[in-house]
Design an enzyme around this catalytic site. Structure first.
Site, PDB file in Angstrom:
ATOM      1  N   GLU A 115     -69.867 -65.754 -77.155  1.00  0.00           N
ATOM      2  CA  GLU A 115     -69.154 -66.453 -76.079  1.00  0.00           C
ATOM      3  C   GLU A 115     -67.854 -67.022 -76.628  1.00  0.00           C
ATOM      4  OE1 GLU A 115     -71.407 -69.431 -73.957  1.00  0.00           O
ATOM      5  OE2 GLU A 115     -69.607 -70.599 -73.504  1.00  0.00           O
ATOM      6  N   GLU A 174     -61.723 -74.756 -71.249  1.00  0.00           N
ATOM      7  CA  GLU A 174     -62.853 -75.471 -70.675  1.00  0.00           C
ATOM      8  C   GLU A 174     -62.517 -76.962 -70.666  1.00  0.00           C
ATOM      9  OE1 GLU A 174     -67.698 -75.501 -71.029  1.00  0.00           O
ATOM     10  OE2 GLU A 174     -66.535 -74.965 -72.797  1.00  0.00           O
TER      11      GLU A 174
END
Length: 288
Positions: free
Chosen positions: A163, A168
């Protein structure tokens, strides 16, 4: 985007895989796309056509998906308007289609949905191995708000597939993360957390910014507005245990989503909603 992060110190492209065939631009190259020297623009989403994401490019996640988040993902919360992709997180109540009386699962135990949003991805449609990836966006911030732009490897279960969280935000910080599988079957994280207040707080978030990943066979470098946030050597992120393949030497697909609440986002009781995540463009470049 998945599970909790461990904090790392703050430090301040050749192959293409595509499940649907040879990658190509989604429309002609934009006039304002300044192609970096030595690269070619191989794919872009400018969000300047239609009113919904192109389903030949994007698929949808549906329902309660991960991290015990509070939102129900559905198609209705994403649209294209005035040249932007808009993902909207809303406070709205409706019956939970997955409700099971007596269930102890967070997905099926609650009879009603109290929040909705959208999550789209290119899984099974477009994916890439190495390159320069760019996103220009304005993100919503605040308690319980959790926007992200990230990638997952096409092979293997999470976290062995790998990932990369290029952008974010939650709990007052901007994050730049890379994850693979650790010895216990959980995630090994290379993670950087930058307090939003150190960048300018709400005024910074109210402007558009460019997030970037430079990914090659040696390292993954994550930037915002050309400032390096996190550079992770791929050799330091191998999978442990039974998954002995390299998660960052395989194609990845991308995801764009706005989560609400959950394990990391925080409570939503006093959060003004709707919240809107605006994306101007997403572009992928490859070495010539």
């Amino acid at each position: 985007m998945v599970l909790l992060r461990f904090v790392a110190p703050f430090i301040g492209l050749l192959m293409i895989g595509c499940a649907s065939g040879t990658p190509a631009l989604n429309g002609p190259p934009p006039d304002d796309a300044a192609v970096p020297e030595g690269y070619a623009l191989v794919w872009s989403e400018e969000f300047d056509r239609g009113t919904r994401p192109d389903t030949s490019v994007w698929g949808y996640e549906r329902g309660f998906v991960r991290n015990e988040e509070d939102q129900w993902y559905q198609e209705d919360n994403v649209r294209i308007e005035a040249g932007y992709l808009i993902i909207e997180g809303r406070r709205e109540s409706m019956p939970n289609p997955s409700y099971v009386s007596g269930s102890d699962s967070w997905r099926t135990s609650r009879p009603t949905v109290e929040y909705t949003s959208s999550s789209i991805n290119t899984r099974g449609k477009y994916d890439w191995q190495y390159g320069r990836f760019e996103l220009r966006a304005k993100i919503p911030v605040g308690e319980g708000i959790w926007p992200a732009w990230w990638t997952l490897g096409v092979e293997g279960p999470w976290p062995a597939n790998g990932e990369i969280d290029i952008m974010e935000y939650y709990d007052g910080v901007i994050l730049a993360n890379v994850a693979s599988r650790d010895d216990d079957g959980g995630a090994r994280w290379s993670s950087v957390r930058v307090p939003l207040d150190s960048l300018g707080g709400q005024a910074w978030a109210d402007a558009f910014h460019v997030w970037r990943m430079d990914w090659d066979q040696d390292a993954i470098a994550l930037y915002v507005d050309d400032s390096l946030l996190n550079r992770t050597l791929i050799s330091e992120m191998p999978n442990a245990g039974d998954y002995d393949f390299e998660p960052f030497h395989q194609p990845h697909y991308m995801l764009l989503n706005l989560a609400l609440g959950g394990r990391n986002g925080g409570p939503l009781d006093n959060t003004p909603l709707p919240a809107r995540y605006l994306v101007d463009y997403v572009r992928v470049y490859q070495r010539r």
